[in-house]
Write a protein that holds these residues in place. Sequence first.
Motif: not given
Length: 221
Positions: A10-17, A205-211
């Motif tokens: 779905g919607a645009l996910l801003a993955v930051t941090g 690690a970001k991909a896992v958290s966002a996923g």
Amino acid sequence: MRKLIVLAAGALLAVTGLTGPAVAAAPAGGPTAAQLLAKVASCNQISTGKYRTDTGTGATVPVCGQSKVVHWRADLDIDCDGQITPECNKNTDPWFQPDTAFHQSDGKPLISARLPYVVVPSPSGTFDYRKHGIVGGGVVAVIYNNKVQYAVVGDTGPASIIGEASYAAAKNLGINPDPHHGGSDGPVTYIFFKGSKVSPIENAAKAVSAGEQLATAFVGS
């Protein structure tokens, strides 16, 4: 070589941090494989035709879509392209290419042996991933043998073949990652979450958290 995709959400996910080097990390939380598979048990075909899983096989794999994801079920061939490593090079991989369609934040190709990523078919009249909310760095859930691996969209492949992921993605799923003799006939399910993007792309690690977050929202929708 072959390539494979799966669901988009779905919607645009801003993955930051999060910062730091890429790590081929397997997920520790989020929905179970069974929960995700139940959400994509049926197929609303959005491709105009079907894909082959290998050269010489019949075209049997449709691309399916929902409001939040794009998905399909195929096999998994090993993409060892990108930066040269002991695992991925012209000696270990007869199809090796020293580049990937999408690059790290430093401009260099991705590292297949370190970063879990998925390969999508190059745009064609059958299916154009760019028109369905899928971008380089987009988040993908790859499901095999009751395991879930969150990865990113990292490379493109042949326009008529589907079902491919990186050395690291295969290894994390318990699939033989050898680029010459490894891979799996599946079934492997790929789920791309529409509008999602990990930045920098090489941060596994970001991909896992966002996923985990996207998959949880998808299962609960």
